[in-house]
Design a protein around this motif. Structure first.
Motif, short mmCIF file in Angstrom:
data_model
loop_
_atom_site.label_atom_id
_atom_site.label_comp_id
_atom_site.label_asym_id
_atom_site.label_seq_id
_atom_site.Cartn_x
_atom_site.Cartn_y
_atom_site.Cartn_z
N THR A 1 0.84 -1.19 0.00
CA THR A 1 0.00 0.00 0.00
C THR A 1 0.88 1.25 0.00
OG1 THR A 1 -0.18 -0.17 2.42
CG2 THR A 1 -1.99 -1.08 1.12
N ARG A 2 2.16 1.07 0.28
CA ARG A 2 3.16 2.09 0.02
C ARG A 2 4.22 1.42 -0.84
NH1 ARG A 2 6.90 5.80 4.20
NH2 ARG A 2 8.13 6.75 2.51
N LEU A 3 4.52 2.02 -1.98
CA LEU A 3 5.33 1.35 -2.98
C LEU A 3 6.81 1.72 -2.89
CD1 LEU A 3 2.98 1.78 -6.10
CD2 LEU A 3 3.13 -0.16 -4.51
N ASN A 4 7.62 0.71 -2.74
CA ASN A 4 9.08 0.82 -2.84
C ASN A 4 9.60 -0.60 -2.95
OD1 ASN A 4 11.94 0.74 -1.63
ND2 ASN A 4 11.63 2.92 -1.96
N GLU A 5 10.19 -0.92 -4.08
CA GLU A 5 10.58 -2.30 -4.35
C GLU A 5 11.55 -2.85 -3.31
OE1 GLU A 5 12.47 -5.00 -8.00
OE2 GLU A 5 11.99 -2.88 -8.31
N SER A 6 12.56 -2.04 -2.94
CA SER A 6 13.54 -2.51 -1.96
C SER A 6 12.90 -2.73 -0.60
CB SER A 6 14.69 -1.50 -1.85
OG SER A 6 15.38 -1.38 -3.07
N MET A 7 12.08 -1.76 -0.16
CA MET A 7 11.45 -1.91 1.15
C MET A 7 10.41 -3.03 1.16
SD MET A 7 12.89 -0.15 3.39
CE MET A 7 11.68 -0.70 4.59
N HIS A 8 9.74 -3.25 0.06
CA HIS A 8 8.81 -4.38 -0.01
C HIS A 8 9.56 -5.70 0.15
CE1 HIS A 8 5.57 -7.03 -1.18
NE2 HIS A 8 6.28 -7.48 -2.20
N TYR A 9 10.71 -5.80 -0.49
CA TYR A 9 11.53 -7.02 -0.40
C TYR A 9 11.93 -7.30 1.04
CZ TYR A 9 15.53 -10.14 -1.03
OH TYR A 9 16.41 -11.19 -0.94
N VAL A 10 12.28 -6.23 1.77
CA VAL A 10 12.69 -6.40 3.17
C VAL A 10 11.49 -6.63 4.09
CG1 VAL A 10 13.75 -5.24 5.15
CG2 VAL A 10 14.79 -5.04 2.88
N ALA A 11 10.49 -5.75 3.97
CA ALA A 11 9.38 -5.77 4.93
C ALA A 11 8.54 -7.04 4.84
CB ALA A 11 8.50 -4.54 4.70
N ARG A 12 8.43 -7.63 3.67
CA ARG A 12 7.60 -8.83 3.53
C ARG A 12 8.18 -10.02 4.29
NH1 ARG A 12 8.92 -10.64 -2.77
NH2 ARG A 12 11.13 -11.19 -2.41
N GLU A 13 9.48 -9.93 4.63
CA GLU A 13 10.13 -11.02 5.37
C GLU A 13 10.08 -10.80 6.88
OE1 GLU A 13 11.27 -13.68 3.86
OE2 GLU A 13 10.79 -12.87 1.87
N LEU A 14 9.55 -9.68 7.33
CA LEU A 14 9.55 -9.37 8.76
C LEU A 14 8.31 -9.92 9.45
CD1 LEU A 14 10.71 -5.62 8.67
CD2 LEU A 14 12.12 -7.69 8.78
N THR A 15 8.53 -10.42 10.66
CA THR A 15 7.41 -10.85 11.49
C THR A 15 6.87 -9.64 12.25
OG1 THR A 15 8.80 -11.35 13.40
CG2 THR A 15 8.50 -13.10 11.76
N ASP A 16 5.73 -9.81 12.89
CA ASP A 16 5.19 -8.73 13.72
C ASP A 16 6.17 -8.35 14.82
OD1 ASP A 16 2.90 -8.62 12.21
OD2 ASP A 16 1.73 -9.89 13.56
N GLN A 17 6.86 -9.34 15.37
CA GLN A 17 7.85 -9.06 16.42
C GLN A 17 9.03 -8.29 15.86
OE1 GLN A 17 9.21 -12.52 18.56
NE2 GLN A 17 10.72 -11.36 19.77
N ASP A 18 9.49 -8.67 14.66
CA ASP A 18 10.58 -7.93 14.01
C ASP A 18 10.21 -6.46 13.86
OD1 ASP A 18 12.16 -10.20 13.68
OD2 ASP A 18 11.33 -10.64 11.69
N ILE A 19 9.01 -6.20 13.34
CA ILE A 19 8.56 -4.84 13.10
C ILE A 19 8.51 -4.05 14.40
CG2 ILE A 19 6.56 -3.44 12.41
CD1 ILE A 19 6.03 -5.52 10.23
N ALA A 20 7.98 -4.68 15.45
CA ALA A 20 7.87 -4.00 16.74
C ALA A 20 9.26 -3.67 17.29
CB ALA A 20 7.10 -4.87 17.73
N GLU A 21 10.21 -4.59 17.19
CA GLU A 21 11.54 -4.38 17.73
C GLU A 21 12.30 -3.30 16.96
OE1 GLU A 21 13.44 -8.16 17.69
OE2 GLU A 21 12.40 -8.90 19.48
#
Length: 275
Positions: free
Chosen positions: A137-157
């Protein structure tokens, strides 16, 4: 008496050895080869130039006439040693095929060029952006590649870590942006165009308000301009109630450049900025 054919028919020995019944092949002149190669290279060059839309800063391109954003340098911040020691593994080491956050955003979250500063941003805001990148829903190819691999805990930390870092001091060189126009838009807006002041949502010093309106002060001017241009061009759509889409669409690219550089020149919360 029969005629003697042997007297008039040439013998094999009488045939001219230089006679060639077929047209011999002739090599292509070197000059012609050079012309053909030059034409081919010229065609390739024209094709490649067509692939670079910003290479020709023509009047028809509203962005091409905008001067390049100035290169910025960040003075080293001094995060608490215990904070750095407790950084999530993703920040400095990455995981598997996912590169580390610091490889793009700096070892202290200071950002560089069009890569934003993360240090000192709101934790909830950072977490939302990571989820938006993952969901595209926010477009950036590099950040999509990284963020799609993160768990909810990863994001929170990761979000909590960057929110805990101090805002680095941003040193801006002389800018060719119209900072007077940028200041007016930032503090008062332009009501002839139905554009509200930046301070009405982002705080009187651009320090950010709540979890939806991030700090603009001491953020990278290149990043701010790129995001405003993305909203104006319809390439970003994740602002609350589409506020930024509407506001950016009413301003020229020169206005976006001016307000981006003015906002970046303000000291962030807790930052001792030098200009």
């Amino acid at each position: 008496m029969k005629p003697n054919h042997h007297a008039t028919t040439p013998r094999v020995d009488d045939i001219d050895p230089t006679f060639e019944p077929w047209e011999p092949s002739r090599p292509i002149p070197i000059f012609l080869l050079a012309v053909l190669i030059a034409l081919a290279l010229g065609g390739v060059g024209m094709y490649l130039s067509d692939l670079a839309p910003w290479a020709d800063a023509g009047a028809s391109d509203p962005v091409a006439s905008i001067p390049a954003a100035p290169v910025t340098q960040a003075a080293p911040a001094s995060p608490d040693s215990s904070t750095v020691q407790n950084a999530p593994v993703l920040v400095h080491a990455g995981r598997g095929s996912v590169w580390s956050c610091a490889s793009c955003h700096g070892d202290q979250g200071q950002g560089a060029g069009s890569t934003p500063r993360l240090a000192g941003l709101d934790e909830t805001y950072l977490a939302k952006q990571l989820r938006d990148f993952a969901a595209e829903t926010r477009l950036n190819e590099s950040m999509h590649y990284v963020a799609r691999e993160l768990t909810d805990q990863d994001i929170a930390e990761v979000a909590a870590y960057y929110a805990s870092l101090p805002v680095p001091r941003l040193v801006l060189p002389q800018s060719d942006a119209d900072l007077d126009r940028g200041r007016m838009l930032f503090e008062k807006g332009d009501w002839k165009r139905n554009v509200p002041a930046c301070v009405s949502c982002h705080g009187d010093q651009g320090q950010g308000v709540g979890t939806s309106f991030p700090p603009l002060a001491a953020q990278r001017p290149e990043y701010l301009f790129n995001q405003l241009a993305a909203w104006k061009g319809g390439h970003r759509h994740n602002s609350p109630q589409s506020l930024m889409d509407d506001i950016a669409s009413r301003l020229s690219y020169r206005d976006l450049y001016a307000v981006s550089n003015y906002a970046a020149s303000l000291p962030g919360p807790g930052a001792d900025a030098a200009h």
